[in-house]
Design an enzyme around this catalytic site. Structure first.
Site, mmCIF file in Angstrom:
data_model
loop_
_atom_site.group_PDB
_atom_site.id
_atom_site.type_symbol
_atom_site.label_atom_id
_atom_site.label_comp_id
_atom_site.label_asym_id
_atom_site.label_seq_id
_atom_site.Cartn_x
_atom_site.Cartn_y
_atom_site.Cartn_z
ATOM 1 C CG HIS A 83 -5.573 -4.211 0.177
ATOM 2 N ND1 HIS A 83 -4.710 -3.821 -0.828
ATOM 3 C CD2 HIS A 83 -5.411 -5.563 0.286
ATOM 4 C CE1 HIS A 83 -4.067 -4.876 -1.286
ATOM 5 N NE2 HIS A 83 -4.463 -5.949 -0.624
ATOM 6 C CG HIS B 189 -2.862 -9.952 2.367
ATOM 7 N ND1 HIS B 189 -3.829 -10.705 1.740
ATOM 8 C CD2 HIS B 189 -2.810 -8.772 1.700
ATOM 9 C CE1 HIS B 189 -4.343 -10.010 0.739
ATOM 10 N NE2 HIS B 189 -3.745 -8.822 0.694
ATOM 11 C CD GLU C 292 -0.792 -7.407 -1.932
ATOM 12 O OE1 GLU C 292 -0.876 -7.341 -3.164
ATOM 13 O OE2 GLU C 292 -1.807 -7.501 -1.193
#
Length: 139
Positions: free
Chosen positions: A8, A81, A132
């Site tokens: 994502h 992110h 991440e």
């Protein structure tokens, strides 16, 4: 250690519902999860599914939210992110450290909004992009 697929893209926003509605209206992204509070993470989260990934919309829950710092610099919101899947979160953390990257916080993986362990790599080590890494979810 190699990263897996893009899971994502995180987008910080001061108004999660308005941002979700904008993506639906402009891009036809109509599959969205309900907005959920994650007090331990300091954010409200909603996932918007698009054909090849998800958009994770993040709104601060309060003044101590880490997303507030981002919104202070970017009041209208923006890309916060990118998140990639990894097979082994501990091996990924150790590889990041061995390769000279800074893992944020204590380095101990914690449970993220997808319900799996995550870590973050400092943007100073990734040309300004917060990355991440998340344990590959069971499907």
């Amino acid at each position: 250690m190699r990263i897996g697929r893009l899971n994502h893209i995180g987008i910080a926003t001061p108004d999660i519902e308005a941002t979700r509605d904008t993506y639906a209206a402009l891009y036809g992204a109509d599959a969205a999860t309900p907005v959920k509070d994650f007090p331990k993470l300091g954010v409200k989260v909603c996932f918007v599914s698009i054909e090849n990934t998800e958009l994770e919309l993040l709104q601060p829950l309060g003044p101590d939210s880490p997303v507030n710092k981002f919104l202070e610099k970017n009041p209208k919101g923006g890309q916060h992110h990118m998140c990639f899947e990894v097979d082994d979160i501990i091996a990924a953390r150790d590889a990041m450290r061995e390769r000279g990257a800074t893992v944020l916080g204590t380095g101990v993986p914690y449970i993220g909004a997808h319900g799996v362990p995550v870590i973050f790599v400092h943007p100073k080590d990734t040309h300004g992009v917060l990355v991440e890494l998340m344990a590959k979810p069971e499907h």
